[in-house]
Design a protein around this motif. Structure first.
Motif, PDB file in Angstrom:
ATOM      1  N   ALA A 148       0.826  -1.204   0.000  1.00 25.29           N
ATOM      2  CA  ALA A 148       0.000   0.000   0.000  1.00 25.29           C
ATOM      3  C   ALA A 148       0.863   1.259   0.000  1.00 25.29           C
ATOM      4  CB  ALA A 148      -0.924   0.010   1.215  1.00 25.29           C
ATOM      5  N   GLY A 186     -10.381 -12.685   1.783  1.00 20.63           N
ATOM      6  CA  GLY A 186     -10.945 -11.337   1.866  1.00 20.63           C
ATOM      7  C   GLY A 186     -10.023 -10.273   1.297  1.00 20.63           C
ATOM      8  N   CYS A 187      -8.858 -10.683   0.778  1.00 24.98           N
ATOM      9  CA  CYS A 187      -7.911  -9.711   0.226  1.00 24.98           C
ATOM     10  C   CYS A 187      -8.366  -9.305  -1.180  1.00 24.98           C
ATOM     11  CB  CYS A 187      -6.512 -10.306   0.171  1.00 24.98           C
ATOM     12  SG  CYS A 187      -5.880 -10.736   1.802  1.00 24.98           S
ATOM     13  N   GLN A 188      -8.202  -8.027  -1.483  1.00 31.36           N
ATOM     14  CA  GLN A 188      -8.716  -7.496  -2.746  1.00 31.36           C
ATOM     15  C   GLN A 188      -7.612  -7.229  -3.750  1.00 31.36           C
ATOM     16  OE1 GLN A 188     -10.933  -4.270  -0.503  1.00 31.36           O
ATOM     17  NE2 GLN A 188     -12.092  -4.385  -2.408  1.00 31.36           N
ATOM     18  N   MET A 189      -7.977  -7.359  -5.025  1.00 31.10           N
ATOM     19  CA  MET A 189      -7.091  -6.986  -6.127  1.00 31.10           C
ATOM     20  C   MET A 189      -7.823  -5.986  -7.009  1.00 31.10           C
ATOM     21  SD  MET A 189      -5.892 -10.829  -7.167  1.00 31.10           S
ATOM     22  CE  MET A 189      -4.398 -10.439  -8.091  1.00 31.10           C
ATOM     23  N   GLY A 190      -7.064  -5.075  -7.581  1.00 30.96           N
ATOM     24  CA  GLY A 190      -7.641  -4.193  -8.588  1.00 30.96           C
ATOM     25  C   GLY A 190      -7.432  -4.822  -9.953  1.00 30.96           C
ATOM     26  N   PHE A 249       1.164  -1.279  -8.725  1.00 31.84           N
ATOM     27  CA  PHE A 249       0.441  -0.195  -8.049  1.00 31.84           C
ATOM     28  C   PHE A 249      -1.064  -0.329  -8.191  1.00 31.84           C
ATOM     29  CE2 PHE A 249       0.807   1.574 -12.315  1.00 31.84           C
ATOM     30  CZ  PHE A 249      -0.433   2.164 -12.498  1.00 31.84           C
ATOM     31  N   LEU A 250      -1.510  -1.157  -9.130  1.00 34.53           N
ATOM     32  CA  LEU A 250      -2.955  -1.384  -9.270  1.00 34.53           C
ATOM     33  C   LEU A 250      -3.409  -2.556  -8.405  1.00 34.53           C
ATOM     34  CD1 LEU A 250      -3.074  -0.799 -13.079  1.00 34.53           C
ATOM     35  CD2 LEU A 250      -4.581   0.355 -11.492  1.00 34.53           C
ATOM     36  N   TYR A 251      -2.482  -3.133  -7.664  1.00 32.48           N
ATOM     37  CA  TYR A 251      -2.797  -4.261  -6.790  1.00 32.48           C
ATOM     38  C   TYR A 251      -3.411  -5.406  -7.594  1.00 32.48           C
ATOM     39  CZ  TYR A 251      -2.670  -0.196  -3.681  1.00 32.48           C
ATOM     40  OH  TYR A 251      -2.317   0.954  -3.033  1.00 32.48           O
ATOM     41  N   ILE A 253      -0.100  -8.684  -1.411  1.00 30.62           N
ATOM     42  CA  ILE A 253      -1.459  -8.257  -1.753  1.00 30.62           C
ATOM     43  C   ILE A 253      -2.485  -9.327  -1.370  1.00 30.62           C
ATOM     44  CG2 ILE A 253      -2.996  -7.872  -3.749  1.00 30.62           C
ATOM     45  CD1 ILE A 253      -1.320  -5.475  -3.090  1.00 30.62           C
ATOM     46  N   PRO A 300      -2.253  -9.088   3.995  1.00 33.17           N
ATOM     47  CA  PRO A 300      -3.237  -8.221   4.656  1.00 33.17           C
ATOM     48  C   PRO A 300      -4.095  -8.993   5.656  1.00 33.17           C
ATOM     49  CG  PRO A 300      -3.133  -7.688   2.328  1.00 33.17           C
ATOM     50  CD  PRO A 300      -2.298  -8.940   2.528  1.00 33.17           C
TER      51      PRO A 300
END
Lengths: 573, 435
Positions: free
Chosen positions: A24, A209-213, A227-229, A236, A240
């Protein structure tokens, strides 16, 4: 693995030689996509000033230290190489896990060269399938299935084995280059498919529950913290959730020197590490030790700690360091007419179109005389400006002046690259051991790599690269640069190839020829499990991460369901 | 986040802060020794609903032992210890004392609490919830024998008696407050929503504008359209309206968006930043799903405070211009270079990872303070049990000039149908980090 073990209720401590990394912050745009800091000055890679390895091609040579990162790029810091990888996320061909047996069945024992130490994994695809599935769901992998639960479902790889469920995300879009390759190989009767990518094609939330973009094809995957995860990484996709677990501790700046053993040498008691904040040696005790230090350093730590017997190529005894291998990757380039824009700055590390026609088990190697194979793919991962300028217009073109500039621009806009990402087999005189001369900053012997290319793999590479000629024609290439290995050309550690190093502490059914059993448990010290591509007995045409992740979950599953109830060897030796 | 109360605290004639300093130890509370687990759980949940921790737990100090500083122009005051310690906390409070403090703002010795304690909202708490909360703070929280630092206020501002008058004027009568909130809706879900928003959740403390006396203009939905219509600027963040304005309120948020926002700090319509983040972190993320839905449905009944707000409609012209590389609009080049990678050329962002700028009420606010603030300082989403990933928006104050930031802000406020007024360099210069 740490997540699995905290879920099992254990108290888990990770010792990490590098710095802590919260993507992050350190991965935030736009500083994360600085090519000079990233690829050129090696922001996320191992600091060789403290520890490295030595390299030689042959047993009769003296090895010298790897002082500058080039051929391969081990990671350092939280996430390791899993933070700076590209995201190619393959499973495995079932027969690749029993390559020795399958080769003998089809071609006879004599087909295997005398010096090739080929052996089976001792685990099957069906056993690993649930763990491939789990890893893909954690990684948010994008791809297209061919066969789900025995039914053809989509336009995926016709050679890919059956799956229990589809990919969690639809495949990445084709870049222009990939679409050209798809059309050309289709036309020639091959079987193109979208490469499975741990680059998220959509926003995604994984089972933790971890998010990706979603990926936007910015091209900063390999060597960067996305940087967009959208590129899967421990940072990532797992940390978390893991960092919130009260049973979990992460100690950064902790360089592990060795695993400590009790007097019997049959039981690990913990580890000794240097705290790089104060340069003091510290000890941590543990009931269960998991080595996850990357392939090279897993082997190094086993050798330094006295876990198992070091491999000796002269007597062909011992297991630690045995069956080391690399990847026969060569990259060829096609130039398209100037009205067709490949825009090499666009890309995603795991995305692309591949064919497995020269990698799949049914492809008849008999007439060609090699074991192994190679997918061919257009994996346009995004060429950054400094890299584009360094490459210029390709082999034999001017390195300066007006012609260089126009070549470079043409190459950047209108060319594309095709990789032959082939397997590399294992040989009696290719191995890892401790260097007799060179030491690291902690006065420990460096790991020594003895490696060069062998005829079997060169033959395979040359054959497969040769198949690009009709593909280049079908794509309408105006110029073609085919790159392949030459016979008797030694391994050159000065040129970047890939970080896909494997073997050296392999899994298998026989403690005399493998360091680990089928659950990645040390035969010699059963409370040590070793997770990494070091466990593969030989190389594959695919990138190792998918199989390595599945093996980690497979091992974790058996630790949780069997080992923890009754600690001891999971396979009698 | 404490500072969100400060603007009214600085109204010096009326304001100060109470040190809960129990003078008498004789009337030790009597509580049954066996506390049912369900009652303890209810009390713990009430403490979460009321976000007690936000003010009464300071970093580096034991939970609920106070010590959170409030730096005011008139001096510094500290939140109090509300653990059951008999000397330093509220161990000697009977349930009646406790109820009176929570709902009426009167401490055990009869003096008045500073209204940073949102007792005008808490007045609505039912006897059953107060009982559970009392049980929790006496048996579920460890006593902590520590005092917060003494308040540093000078006379005459340190005088507490004017607060009593303030309380007489502005604090609601408990029975009437409870009845009023209970009577608003016959639908049990909406009634629960009203009870939570107007009561324990004390949303109005920030989101309802205050009058000249610094009292919230109204405490209830019935009290008129100023309720939750936005609370001005606190800590250099604009507190938005929670009513149904189409552009600047929650008019285009679905019930599920509001629930997701409060539960995880992120929704497809927007993500949390600034002073709301700790509220989600300490409080709303742990609300039950049924309570969150009740809150969302209640908020959706609040009619727009600003009538005739023109409906926001997506306008593709800026997107089309960016996508054909037409960067002639002021700020467009900067937007492409700095923002579009995450928020996209169409301004719609990516779900709950990167929030949309097109039609986002924060962007459409008349006052651009929040937008400028986040561009300058950046922010990181919290890691929550309900959503562990913490994503970052980088701050640009070191890489961009005030003029650049003004141009970007202007572009964002104009593009995609946003059509909001421009921003000057001076507006950017005047916003400095509250951190």
């Amino acid at each position: 693995m740490a997540k699995e073990l905290t879920e099992a209720g254990l108290s888990v401590t990770i010792l990490e030689r590098g710095e802590d990394r919260h993507t992050a912050e350190t991965g935030a745009y736009p500083n994360s996509i600085d090519e000079l800091r990233g690829s050129v000055r090696k922001r996320l890679f191992q600091k060789l000033s403290r520890n490295s390895l030595t390299i030689r091609n042959r047993i009769d040579q003296t090895a010298l230290p790897y002082r500058q990162l080039a051929a391969f790029l081990p990671g350092e810091g939280v996430g390791g190489a899993g933070l700076h990888w590209s995201g190619c996320h393959f499973r495995v061909m079932p027969d690749d896990l029993r390559l020795r047996s399958a080769t003998i069945e089809r071609y006879g024992k004599k087909f295997i060269p005398d010096d090739m130490t080929l052996q089976d994994f001792d685990v099957t695809y069906d056993e690993l399938e649930p763990f491939f599935d789990k890893a893909e769901k954690v990684f948010g992998t994008s791809g297209e299935a061919h066969m789900v639960q025995g039914k053809p479902t989509g336009n995926g790889n016709v050679f890919a084995p059956n799956r229990s469920s589809p990919f969690p995300l639809p495949p990445m879009e084709d870049t222009f280059s990939a679409a050209q390759f798809r059309a050309a190989t289709q036309e020639l009767g091959y079987h193109p498919y979208s490469m499975p990518a741990a680059n998220a094609s959509r926003p995604y939330t994984n089972p933790y529950g971890c998010q990706m973009g979603p990926c936007n094809f910015c091209g900063y995957c390999s060597g960067y913290d996305c940087f967009l995860y959208s590129k899967a990484s421990p940072n990532i996709n797992i940390l978390p959730a893991l960092r919130r677990d009260p049973g979990f501790t992460l100690v950064p700046q902790a360089q592990v020197l060795r695993i400590t053993l009790d007097q019997s040498k049959k039981r690990a008691t913990g580890a000794v590490y240097v705290d790089l904040n104060d340069h003091h040696e510290k000890t941590i005790s543990a009931d269960l030790v998991i080595l996850g230090a990357f392939q090279l350093y897993n082997v190094h730590l086993m050798l330094l700690s006295g876990i198992g017997t070091p491999y000796d190529p002269h007597t062909n005894t011992g297991t630690i360091g045995r069956n080391f291998f690399y990847q026969t990757i060569t990259t060829s380039r096609f130039w398209l007419p100037k009205n067709r824009y490949t825009n090499q700055f666009v890309g995603a590390g795991g995305a692309g179109v591949a064919i497995d026609d020269f990698n799949q088990p049914d492809f008849d190697r008999g007439p060609h005389g090699f074991i192994g194979g190679s997918p061919l793919w257009v994996n346009q991962a995004g060429v950054k400006p400094i890299a584009a300028a360094s490459a210029g217009g390709g082999k034999g073109r001017p390195r300066w002046g007006a012609q260089y500039k126009s070549d470079m621009i043409e190459t950047y806009k209108h060319s594309l690259s095709v990789d032959a990402h082939g397997s590399n087999m294992t040989y009696r005189d290719v191995y890892l051991d401790l260097d007799p001369t060179w030491t690291n900053a902690y006065d420990q012997p460096l790991l020594r790599m003895t490696f060069t290319w062998k005829d079997n793999d060169v033959r395979m590479n040359r054959y497969v690269v040769d198949q690009l000629k009709p593909i280049a024609r079908a794509m309408g290439a105006t110029r073609t640069e085919l790159n392949m290995l030459d016979y008797n050309q030694p391994f050159d550690s000065r040129l970047y190839q890939t970080t896909h190093l494997g073997g050296g502490a392999i899994m298998g059914s026989n403690p005399r020829t493998s360091a680990l059993n089928r659950y990645l448990q040390s035969w010699d010290v059963p409370n040590v499990f070793v997770i990494g591509a070091n466990a593969f007995p030989h190389g594959l045409g695919y990138n190792p991460t998918g199989l390595l992740a599945a093996l980690a979950y497979w091992s974790a599953h058996h630790i949780r369901t069997t080992y923890l109830k009754s600690p001891g060897p999971l396979v009698p030796s | 986040m404490m500072q969100r109360y400060l603007s009214f605290l600085s109204f010096y004639t009326l304001i100060g802060w109470l040190a809960f300093s129990p003078a008498h130890a004789e009337d030790t509370p009597s509580i049954a020794h066996e506390v049912p687990a369900s009652l303890m759980e209810q009390g713990h949940y009430q403490a979460i609903l009321g976000d007690c921790m936000a003010c009464h737990s300071a970093p580096g100090r034991p939970a609920y032992s106070g010590g959170v500083p409030f730096a005011l122009p008139i001096g510094t005051i500290y939140a109090t210890n509300i653990t059951p310690d008999p000397i330093h906390g509220i161990g000697t409070y009977t349930e009646a004392d406790f109820a009176r403090a929570i709902r009426q703002g009167i401490r055990k010795d009869g003096r008045t609490l500073y209204p940073a304690m949102p007792y005008p909202s808490y007045a609505r708490l039912s006897d059953s919830d107060i009982h559970a909360l009392y049980v929790y703070f006496h048996h579920g929280v460890a006593p902590q024998p520590v005092s917060p630092p003494p308040n540093r206020l000078t006379w005459p501002l340190s005088m507490r008696w004017p607060l009593t008058f303030w309380r007489w004027f502005f604090a609601p009568n408990v029975t009437k407050a409870q009845q009023r909130t209970a009577a608003e809706f016959t639908d049990p879900v909406l009634a629960r929503g009203a009870y939570l928003v107007e009561g324990a959740g004390h949303c109005g403390a920030c989101h309802t504008p205050r009058g000249l006396t610094m009292a919230e203009k109204t405490q209830t939905a019935q009290g008129g359209s100023s309720f939750l219509s936005g609370g001005g600027v606190l800590e250099q963040w604009v507190v938005p309206s929670l009513r149904q304005e189409n552009r600047t309120g929650l008019g285009r948020w679905h019930e599920d968006d509001i629930v997701a926002f409060l539960k995880t700090g992120r929704a497809p319509t927007g993500v949390s930043f600034g002073s709301m983040t700790p509220v989600i972190e300490h409080s709303t993320h742990a609300y039950s799903d049924s309570d969150l839905h009740a809150i969302a449905r209640f908020l959706q009944t609040l009619t727009p405070a600003t009538l005739h707000e023109k409906e926001w409609q997506y306008d593709p012209s800026s997107r089309d211009a960016l996508q054909r590389a037409d960067l002639s609009e002021r700020g467009a080049q900067l937007y492409i270079d700095r923002c579009a990678a995450c928020h996209r050329t169409d301004g719609r962002g990516y779900g709950t990872v990167f929030p949309p700028l097109a039609g986002n009420p924060v962007v459409l606010s008349k006052d651009p303070t929040s937008l400028i603030h986040i561009i300058k300082e950046g922010d990181t989403m919290p890691s929550l049990s309900t959503a562990p990933s913490s994503f970052s928006m980088p701050g640009f104050k070191k890489t961009l000039s005030d003029q650049d930031i003004a141009d970007i802000t202007r572009f964002i406020r104009h593009a995609w149908g946003n059509n909001e007024s421009g921003v000057q360099k001076e507006d950017v210069k005047n916003i400095r980090s509250g951190k």
